[in-house]
Write a protein that holds these residues in place. Structure first.
Motif, short mmCIF file in Angstrom:
data_model
loop_
_atom_site.label_atom_id
_atom_site.label_comp_id
_atom_site.label_asym_id
_atom_site.label_seq_id
_atom_site.Cartn_x
_atom_site.Cartn_y
_atom_site.Cartn_z
N GLN A 15 0.81 -1.22 0.00
CA GLN A 15 0.00 0.00 0.00
C GLN A 15 0.84 1.27 0.00
O GLN A 15 0.36 2.33 -0.37
N VAL A 16 2.09 1.20 0.43
CA VAL A 16 2.93 2.39 0.51
C VAL A 16 3.23 2.92 -0.88
O VAL A 16 3.51 2.15 -1.82
N VAL A 17 3.17 4.23 -1.01
CA VAL A 17 3.53 4.91 -2.26
C VAL A 17 4.80 5.72 -2.01
O VAL A 17 4.74 6.78 -1.38
N LEU A 112 11.02 -2.24 -1.93
CA LEU A 112 9.80 -2.15 -1.14
C LEU A 112 8.60 -2.74 -1.88
O LEU A 112 7.52 -2.86 -1.31
N ARG A 113 8.80 -3.08 -3.14
CA ARG A 113 7.78 -3.70 -3.99
C ARG A 113 6.48 -2.88 -4.05
O ARG A 113 5.38 -3.40 -3.84
N ASP A 148 -5.10 1.99 -11.08
CA ASP A 148 -5.61 1.20 -9.95
C ASP A 148 -5.75 -0.27 -10.32
O ASP A 148 -5.40 -1.16 -9.55
N ALA A 149 -6.29 -0.52 -11.50
CA ALA A 149 -6.62 -1.88 -11.88
C ALA A 149 -5.40 -2.68 -12.34
O ALA A 149 -5.36 -3.89 -12.15
N GLU A 150 -4.42 -2.03 -12.94
CA GLU A 150 -3.35 -2.77 -13.60
C GLU A 150 -2.01 -2.73 -12.87
O GLU A 150 -1.18 -3.61 -13.10
N ALA A 151 -1.77 -1.76 -12.03
CA ALA A 151 -0.49 -1.70 -11.33
C ALA A 151 -0.40 -2.81 -10.30
O ALA A 151 -1.37 -3.15 -9.64
N SER A 152 0.80 -3.39 -10.17
CA SER A 152 1.03 -4.45 -9.19
C SER A 152 2.51 -4.45 -8.84
O SER A 152 3.32 -3.82 -9.53
N PRO A 153 2.91 -5.16 -7.77
CA PRO A 153 4.34 -5.21 -7.44
C PRO A 153 5.19 -5.79 -8.56
O PRO A 153 6.37 -5.44 -8.69
N ASP A 154 4.61 -6.65 -9.39
CA ASP A 154 5.35 -7.24 -10.50
C ASP A 154 5.25 -6.43 -11.78
O ASP A 154 6.01 -6.67 -12.73
N ALA A 279 16.35 -2.31 5.40
CA ALA A 279 15.84 -2.78 6.69
C ALA A 279 14.32 -2.79 6.69
O ALA A 279 13.68 -3.69 7.27
N LEU A 280 13.72 -1.80 6.05
CA LEU A 280 12.27 -1.76 5.95
C LEU A 280 11.75 -2.93 5.12
O LEU A 280 10.75 -3.56 5.48
N SER A 281 12.42 -3.25 4.02
CA SER A 281 12.03 -4.40 3.21
C SER A 281 12.12 -5.70 4.00
O SER A 281 11.23 -6.56 3.94
#
Length: 660
Positions: A15-17, A112-113, A148-154, A279-281
């Motif tokens: 969820q982080v941007v 951070l993906r 919104d619909a298409e963005a993903s960590p990959d 470290a956050l990851s």
């Protein structure tokens, strides 16, 4: 390293941007990219080489020396023309990626993906650290709709909020560009063409997710004002955001109490910052999650981050409540202003909070006998805290109306936002929706309208519908409280039509805090009000915004110490810079400028008294009043609010004159 649990969980849920400023791009290799100031100094040299008039070059240099980089860029563009200006940018900003580029921070950010990363930079540096990230610019409506619909960590998106050097027409560079994208304080007249969707989408994203600011200094007053703007709209009811900054760069009190941004410090730029991100990851995903590999595309073009962290990190809106995890994408839909629910919600206390029972009683009495009341005050002048205290007297019989401040907002969007119901698409339907709610709760009902600019035509239409309702027989007695702080209040007093419900409402100015109220405030904070109330009152002029700025930090409370801290504060400096820049953009000069009024007051000469000016914004004294920088004294004279404003104004005007 201690990391906030809220941040770790948000990273884990994707969820982080990350919102990336110029510091990241400038850190990949010393001297590879010019700072914002270096770029503009080069622009001044190019103006000389092009044999343009010496006064023009001198004016650009004067703007640079005074820190007014946006105006300098705009002047350069006007004088050189689009072709030569764009060629200059390409020469300075497009570079090949060097083999020895230090990309540890960039790779750690992608580690951070995130589904979406935002940047105010123009360059490709962030793309150097992530294979397959899709760049999106501020005018690509279809791509913004589908994000919104298409963005993903990959399959992440990199949103170039201020445009990309590869598409020069998209760059947000000069003051007029920023006004087109974000507005300039007169948005009731504004139309922002193809930037409308970018602005709407930005607000939706910050409404939905916590942001992680990296490479920012938070020293630009315009950035801070925009954060304050949206914080005010949502009354603080939203998830916190976070800022990674080098230790000692800024005080925690400068970000958290006013802007809802939690500070996380690291030791130094470069590898220590990368270590913090890694470290956050690890905290979010575990030790086995590798950072994304760098891309290998051969020599990439690398346009520079043409800004230092004080200027081009220009806008962070914050809004509303968190929504469901964006990792569960919803079907794409046209963007709409996010609705504000009408049902009662917990009302947060507004620091500095001191019950002002006498005022609350007077305002509630006006509402119950005159039915309509407009409250206004200088910026951060406490009108909203008073309004919420008055609203509590009505219990559940309160509805908050917050007209959307969205460029080119349609009637349907406007009404949907006010109702919090997508089925309400007209003013007739909106009034019926409000009527049903009020009658369902019975007796008298209070509507609190928080005015934040927005389309004048829609506001007038809303006012006419509400007036007809109030004048017609009804099962419920309707009371209307309008809150318009800062210049918004002054504009509202003089620009609505006579048939609007707002035009002949009772109008009241919220007064500054008294010495006794400052005493209560200090006692509530365990700061010995009996000892320090008079010093603090004199040092702040009793202004709630300055009191909040003071209590957000730490330090001695004697008059001299408080004055010195406030003279350096973002609140005072930002208000001064904003007024001077606005006058320059609008062509206000001579006796019609805020600069003239400040110079006269600093020289001990009288200026126009505020009362006869009747809050007309074309008067510079009134603009300074609504910014909290001047006030009327006991004899009716216009004076600087306090010694801190005097010190900051002397310094700011000297910088503008190029003397420091």
């Amino acid at each position: 390293m201690n990391l906030p649990r809220e941040l770790v969980e948000a990273v884990r849920r994707h969820q982080v941007v990350p919102f990336v400023g110029a510091g990241v791009s400038m850190g990949v290799k010393r001297g590879l990219f010019p700072s914002w100031k270096q770029l503009l100094e080069g622009l001044a040299e190019r103006l000389e080489q092009e044999a343009l008039p010496e006064p023009v070059v001198a004016e650009v240099r004067k703007c640079i020396a005074g820190g007014d980089f946006l105006t300098a860029a705009e002047l350069g563009f006007k004088e050189m023309g689009a072709f030569r200006f764009n060629r200059f940018l390409r020469e300075r900003l497009r570079v090949h990626r060097p083999a020895d580029a230090e990309l540890s921070v960039v790779r750690a950010l992608w580690g951070l993906r995130p589904e979406v990363m935002l940047t105010t930079n123009y360059d490709d540096v962030l793309l150097w650290g992530q294979e397959g990230a899709e760049p999106i610019s501020n005018d690509q409506d279809d791509e913004l709709h589908l994000m919104d619909a298409e963005a993903s960590p990959d399959a992440p998106r990199l949103w170039y909020l201020h445009g990309t050097i590869h598409r020069l027409s998209t760059l947000i560079l000069g003051g007029a560009d920023y006004a087109r994208l974000y507005g300039d304080g007169t948005q009731q007249h504004g139309r922002y063409s193809h930037y409308t969707n970018a602005l709407v989408r930005l607000r939706e994203w910050i409404r939905a997710r916590p942001f992680l600011y990296v490479g920012f200094s938070f020293s630009d007053p315009y950035v801070l004002k925009q954060i304050e703007h949206v914080l005010g709209i949502t009354k603080g009811r939203h998830v916190p955001s976070f800022a990674l900054m080098k230790k000692g760069s800024i005080e925690r009190g400068a970000l958290w109490p006013r802007y809802n941004i939690q500070l996380i410090e690291y030791e130094d730029h470069g590898p220590p910052l990368a270590a913090c991100l890694n470290a956050l990851s690890r905290a979010a995903f575990g030790t086995g999650i590798p950072a994304p590999a760098p891309i290998h595309r051969g020599p990439a073009m690398g346009p520079a981050a043409a800004s230092d962290a004080s200027v081009l990190e220009l806008l962070t809106f914050r809004s509303g409540e968190p929504r469901a995890s964006p990792s569960q994408p919803a079907p794409a839909a046209p963007p709409q202003p996010a609705p504000v629910p009408l049902e009662s919600a917990p009302i947060p206390l507004d620091p500095p909070h001191v019950p002002r029972e006498a005022l609350e009683h007077v305002y509630a009495h006006i509402l119950r006998h005159r039915h309509r009341l407009v409250l206004f005050a200088p910026e951060d002048g406490g009108e909203e805290a008073i309004a919420r205290r008055v609203a509590r007297q009505y219990g559940e019989r309160v509805s908050w109306l917050e007209p959307p401040n969205v460029p080119d907002c349609t009637e349907a969007d406007y009404c949907r936002a006010l109702a919090g119901d997508n089925r309400v698409t007209s003013f007739d339907a909106l009034v019926e929706h409000l009527r049903q709610r009020a009658e369902g709760l019975g007796r008298e009902h209070l509507f609190v309208l928080r005015y934040e600019w927005g389309p004048l035509g829609h506001l007038d239409t809303l006012g006419k519908h509400l007036r007809r309702w109030m004048e017609a027989p009804s099962k419920v007695e309707l009371h209307l409280l309008v809150v318009g702080g800062g210049a918004r209040g002054g504009w509202l007093l003089h620009n609505v039509s006579k048939s609007s419900v707002f035009s002949d409402a009772v109008k009241r100015e919220v007064p500054d805090f008294t010495v006794d109220e400052v005493w209560q405030l200090l006692d509530a904070a365990d700061l010995d009000g009996e000892r320090w109330a008079r010093d603090v009152h004199e040092a702040t002029g009793g202004h709630p915004g300055l009191l909040e700025e003071l209590l957000a930090g730490a330090g001695a409370l004697d008059r001299k110490s408080v004055t010195e801290r406030l003279a350096r504060s973002p609140w005072v400096r930002g208000a001064l810079q904003e007024r001077l820049r606005e006058d320059e953009r609008n062509g206000a000069s001579g006796t019609r400028s805020c600069r003239f009024v400040l110079e006269e007051l600093l020289a001990g000469r009288p200026v126009n008294a505020l009362e006869p000016l009747d809050y007309h914004l074309e008067q510079p004294e009134v603009r300074l009043y609504f910014s909290g920088l001047v006030r009327g004294d006991e004899e009716g004279r216009t004076v600087l609010r306090c010694r801190a404003v005097e010190l900051a104004a002397r310094d700011e005007l000297a910088r503008k004159d190029g003397r420091s």
